[in-house]
Write a protein that holds these residues in place. Structure first.
Motif, PDB file in Angstrom:
ATOM      1  N   MET A 305       1.041  -0.919  -0.350  1.00  0.00           N
ATOM      2  CA  MET A 305      -0.243  -0.263  -0.202  1.00  0.00           C
ATOM      3  C   MET A 305       0.528   0.989   0.126  1.00  0.00           C
ATOM      4  N   GLY A 306       1.447   1.201  -0.942  1.00  0.00           N
ATOM      5  CA  GLY A 306       2.878   2.510  -1.084  1.00  0.00           C
ATOM      6  C   GLY A 306       4.279   2.525  -1.383  1.00  0.00           C
ATOM      7  N   ILE A 307       5.025   2.904  -1.462  1.00  0.00           N
ATOM      8  CA  ILE A 307       6.647   2.570  -2.288  1.00  0.00           C
ATOM      9  C   ILE A 307       6.954   1.064  -1.466  1.00  0.00           C
ATOM     10  N   SER A 308       7.622   0.395  -2.191  1.00  0.00           N
ATOM     11  CA  SER A 308       8.445  -0.864  -2.007  1.00  0.00           C
ATOM     12  C   SER A 308       9.379  -1.078  -1.601  1.00  0.00           C
ATOM     13  N   GLY A 309      10.335  -0.486  -2.774  1.00  0.00           N
ATOM     14  CA  GLY A 309      11.070  -0.643  -2.295  1.00  0.00           C
ATOM     15  C   GLY A 309      12.125  -1.516  -3.751  1.00  0.00           C
ATOM     16  N   TYR A 310      10.610  -2.531  -4.522  1.00  0.00           N
ATOM     17  CA  TYR A 310      11.208  -3.182  -5.899  1.00  0.00           C
ATOM     18  C   TYR A 310      10.965  -2.336  -6.504  1.00  0.00           C
ATOM     19  N   GLU A 311      10.646  -0.963  -6.315  1.00  0.00           N
ATOM     20  CA  GLU A 311       9.809   0.504  -7.855  1.00  0.00           C
ATOM     21  C   GLU A 311      10.814  -0.272  -8.554  1.00  0.00           C
TER      22      GLU A 311
END
Length: 966
Positions: A305-311
């Motif tokens: 539900m937000g920035i995960s880091g995998y982006e």
């Protein structure tokens, strides 16, 4: 019959006749088959054969071919008798044409003869297996017949002996046949989809015209076969190349080449054709891997539900920057086969079950794929013909990807979110990909070390253009339904529809690519760029057909300019042009997501809802490349331009053939996907309908698999007639440019309203209905702080009564003011109708508290389907003016993060409506519950999901459905 001309040699011949009688007998008998059935049918069953599923006489007054020949005795028998007699002359006609055109060392006559034989067999198939006998096989054989008519027609023109009259007639009749297909499809859509009275009669005239043109085309062989005498003897020597016409042979050959676009003018070489097939398939694999990256990345912010880091793995397209390091560049250029094989990791990823590892596997595949293709283009850039062939393979691979996605309902069959259980062809795709790479890399690289800029101009401008063109191709053209949904605005239908009009996008892509190859001087002008910019503006600002016309203009331009832009970039430093180019592409991809996901990302509010900014930046980036090309063109000597025009173009013919084949495959899939309009509710005898609401989490299940099949099964087994789907807009790069509603609607036999389109910056709301959607309007509710809240207000024809359905997704919990304003807006919207109505919604409120009391209020007139259900927070079903009979909650298993809620309603007859409204108004009567045994069997929920249920789906919270006073 004529006597043999060579009597000294043929004195023993008893019977001899001219070969043209084969053609005439075929023509007469074929026409007799159809016309005798028409005459007998009109004489005996006129009113029955003009009747269709919507209208009869006098609205429809001329029968279609299928109605005439297919169903009734004796006209069907007349047709079958004569069509059987036609088969002999038809086979003889194909054989004689082969004998007439066969020459040593030429493979084309054999291919055309083979197409003629298959065409003849499939003709027998669709005429003897009618749609009444077996609808599927009739359609398959009919499509096959039309498919093989294309090579037969163009091949006969290309191989036509030097006979001016025959060539002229073939061109006219072929043009008539294929030209008739356009109005034929148009009026069929008017009849089948829009139910226009009289449209089927006009369609029938075009259908009969096809028969006349088709048989007439084969009749032209009479002008060629007079050179044969059946024994057989060539009496004029035409088969030896003698020109019996007064028109010079060179003129006729030029006319034939013009009629067939030069596709057949050169000898066919199987090895060359296999090379092109491998190249295009490898291009298809590149786009399949690239378009899958966003999907597997998107899975993680969904669950976080937000920035995960995998982006960060979006940046794996930056593989080309390694070519800036000399030892690595030398290694990659020398070991291109190994690099391309490693790029197939993106296809192998479906075997990796863990989502995190699957993401990294796909990321590695994208990294290697972008690196490998850049290295190949750079290496081939010293040879203009080989460079153009590779560039075409890359771009035609995109078109192939779009065709495959259409055939698989906007999923790509070799994506890592696919497997056998949900329609994937991963194993087959991987095997073909390995073979394609081996063929693709069989020729040694032309350059293995030094990479110097081989064109003037600016590397920076070229790099910017690569970012713009790749983003444009990916975001707009990787699926034929994307731009159609940009222009969608609800019912009644006033614009294109994805499963009917998608081919127009493919045609525009084909035309654009041909212009980019044959008319580069045209596409690399500021005038063409201006047309592209106007198309982008029209697509962004307008809806319905006008908006889509802008989309088609933009499509033609993007495909056309992609050829010179990519070719220009390949002649410059690959690390810089493609490295920086893909970085700009990544920036646009993130911007493309930020305009919708602004509530979850840093700086999001500044780009909120600015798709217009994205389109402007995209076109400016492409314009930078155009400026670079025009600048170089002005400095190029005229003798160099002339030499460039004279370079070998044999490979282009194979690409034209590939484009033709892909268009045929798309049309075949289009025919099979054409709406059946077989929309039947589950319990019409009880005037009952089941409504549901489901948040589908962008059609990715908890294990990162595409979930359409599993959703379909649950919706079907729960016997849902009307369902609202939320989080359903998948038409962005990060979501794979998909549309789940197409598969569900067509498989389940439902009308569909996609809701606010992808250019409206919402997460999506969709409506599927077994009942006709008479009208629908789309709403974007007040959202001053958080994400836009989409809503659909649709009016359905339910058993002859008008029922309003609202589908709504409210704002996030973090934005209370947004949710308050939205509740007031929706309450007034629901209160604006005095018809029976239901709300299928995601409200983000507790039962009986806060905004709940705005939705369920005197303003809206709506009632909660079950006020005693205390365990809700998001999904709610409200109603008014209907007899609610049941309510249930069904567990999701691992399909999504939200359960399926359903309710059953009976639509009151006209004389009962007042009573139902009065009962709804009295709480004690409205809320009285009854036992299941007291409810008619047809009104009950399926027993399948009681207890432990099936596949992880079972009734929960109440353990069993609830039933109410009826």
């Amino acid at each position: 019959m004529a006597a043999p001309k060579y009597k000294d040699k043929d004195a023993g011949v008893v019977l001899a006749f001219n070969g043209q009688w084969i053609s005439w007998s075929h023509t007469v008998i074929a026409y007799t088959a159809f016309l005798s059935a028409l005459i007998v049918g009109c004489a005996l069953h006129y009113h029955k054969i003009v009747q269709n599923q919507w209208y009869g006489y006098p609205q429809e007054w001329f029968p279609s071919v299928s109605a005439t020949i297919g169903d009734r005795y004796p006209e069907r028998s007349f047709f079958m008798l004569f069509i059987a007699i036609t088969s002999g002359p038809r086979f003889a006609l194909v054989g004689l044409f082969y004998l007439l055109t066969a020459k040593p060392g030429h493979a084309l006559p054999k291919w055309i003869a083979g197409a003629g034989l298959v065409r003849t067999l499939t003709c027998g198939g669709w005429t003897y297996v009618t749609s009444t006998d077996d609808h599927d096989w009739h359609d398959i054989l009919m499509i096959s017949y039309i498919v093989f008519t294309i090579p037969w027609t163009t091949g006969c023109i290309a191989l036509s002996p030097p006979n001016a009259k025959a060539i002229k007639y073939r061109k006219y009749l072929a043009a008539g046949f294929f030209g008739t297909l356009v109005p034929l499809v148009y009026f069929f859509i008017q009849h089948k989809v829009h139910r226009v009275a009289g449209a089927y009669t006009i369609y029938a005239f075009f259908e009969w015209s096809l028969i006349l043109f088709d048989v007439g085309f084969d009749a032209v062989t009479a002008l060629d076969f007079d050179t044969f005498e059946i024994v057989v003897r060539d009496v004029k020597g035409a088969s030896k190349g003698v020109n019996a016409s007064s028109v010079p042979t060179a003129v006729l050959e030029k006319e034939k080449e013009k009629a067939t676009a030069g596709v057949y003018s050169a000898r066919l070489n199987f090895g060359d054709a296999l090379d092109i097939a491998a190249d295009v398939y490898h291009g298809f694999v590149f786009w399949s891997t690239l378009t899958s990256l966003g999907l597997v990345v998107w899975y993680f912010p969904l669950w976080y539900m937000g920035i995960s880091g995998y982006e960060a793995l979006v940046m794996t397209t930056l593989g080309p920057i390694l070519l800036g390091i000399k030892p690595i560049r030398s290694l990659v250029l020398r070991k291109q086969r190994a690099t391309h094989l490693l790029s197939l990791a993106g296809l192998v990823a479906y075997l990796v079950k863990d989502p995190v590892l699957r993401l990294f596997t796909v990321g590695f595949g994208v990294w290697m794929s972008s690196l490998a293709w850049t290295a190949t283009l750079s290496s081939e850039s010293v040879h203009p013909v080989r460079l153009e062939s590779r560039v075409l393979a890359w771009i035609v691979g995109l078109l192939m990807s779009s065709v495959a996605k259409f055939a698989w309902y906007t999923n790509n069959p070799i994506w890592p979110i696919m497997h056998a259980e949900n329609g994937g062809w991963n194993g087959t795709g991987l095997a073909l990909a390995v073979l394609a790479v081996l063929r693709f890399t069989r020729k040694g690289p032309l350059q293995t070390d030094h990479v110097a800029q081989r064109s003037s101009g600016s590397s920076l401008l070229s790099a910017i253009s690569i970012g713009g063109i790749f983003f444009a191709l990916h975001s707009l053209l990787s699926d034929t339904s994307t731009m159609i949904l940009w222009t969608w605005d609800g019912y009644p239908i006033r614009g294109p529809v994805s499963n009917v009009n998608g081919w127009y996008t493919i045609v525009a892509m084909t035309v654009g690519l041909l212009l980019g190859v044959y008319q580069q001087d045209l596409v690399t002008t500021w005038t063409a760029y201006g047309v592209g910019c106007v198309g982008a503006a029209v697509l962004t600002l307008y809806q319905q057909w006008f908006g889509y016309y802008g989309a088609l203009a933009l499509t033609v331009y993007l495909m056309g300019i992609s050829v010179p832009l990519i070719s220009n970039a390949a002649k410059k430093s690959p690390a810089f042009t493609f490295g920086l180019g893909f970085f700009i592409y990544n920036f646009l991809v993130l911007f493309h997501v930020w305009v919708v996901a602004y509530a979850f990302v840093p700086g999001g509010p500044y780009v909120r809802e600015h798709t217009d900014w994205i389109m402007i930046i995209m076109m400016l980036a492409i314009g930078a490349g155009v400026f670079d090309l025009i600048s170089q063109k002005a400095k190029t000597p005229s003798n160099a331009k002339t030499a460039d025009r004279r370079r070998p173009t044999g490979h282009r013919k194979y690409y034209i053939g590939t484009l033709g084949l892909l268009n045929i495959l798309f049309l075949s899939a289009n025919f099979l996907r054409f709406p059946t309009n077989d929309y039947k509710p589950y319990h019409p005898e009880d005037r009952l309908f089941t409504a549901g609401i489901w948040t589908i989490h962008f059609s990715l299940d908890n294990d990162m698999w595409s979930s359409e099949y599993r959703m379909r099964d649950l919706i079907k087994e729960m016997e849902i007639d009307v369902i609202g789907l939320l989080e359903s807009d998948l038409q962005r790069i990060i979501m794979g440019n998909r549309d789940t509603t197409q598969f569900l609607a067509e498989d389940l036999g439902m009308y569909v309203d996609y809701g606010p389109g992808p250019d409206k910056h919402t997460w999506g709301a969709a409506l599927l209905s077994k009942f006709p959607i008479l009208n629908s309007t789309h709403h974007l509710l007040p959202s001053p702080v958080g994400e836009l809240a989409p809503a659909i207000h649709a009016t359905l024809d339910v058993y002859g009564s008008l029922v309003d359905v609202f589908v709504f997704h409210s704002g996030q919990e973090e934005d209370p003011e947004d949710r308050r304003l939205q509740s007031e807006y929706l309450a007034k919207l629901m209160g604006s109708t005095n018809r029976p109505a239901i709300l299928l919604s995601y409200l983000v409120t507790k039962p009986l508290e806060g905004n709940y009391n705005t939705y369920v209020s005197e303003t809206s007139g709506m009632h909660d389907v079950d006020p005693t259900d205390w365990d809700r927070w998001c999904e709610y079903i409200l109603f008014k003016g209907l007899r609610r009979t049941g309510y249930a909650r069904v567990s999701r298993d691992s399909i999504t993060d939200t359960e399926l809620q359903v309710a059953k309603f009976v639509v009151p007859k006209k004389e009962e409506q007042q009573k139902v409204w009065e009962m709804n108004a009295k709480k004690d009567k409205r809320e009285r519950r009854v036992e299941e045994k007291d409810v008619p069997a047809g009104w009950r929920f399926p027993d399948l999901f009681k207890g432990d249920g099936v596949r992880g789906h079972h009734y929960h919270v109440f353990d069993e459905p609830r039933y109410f006073n009826f």
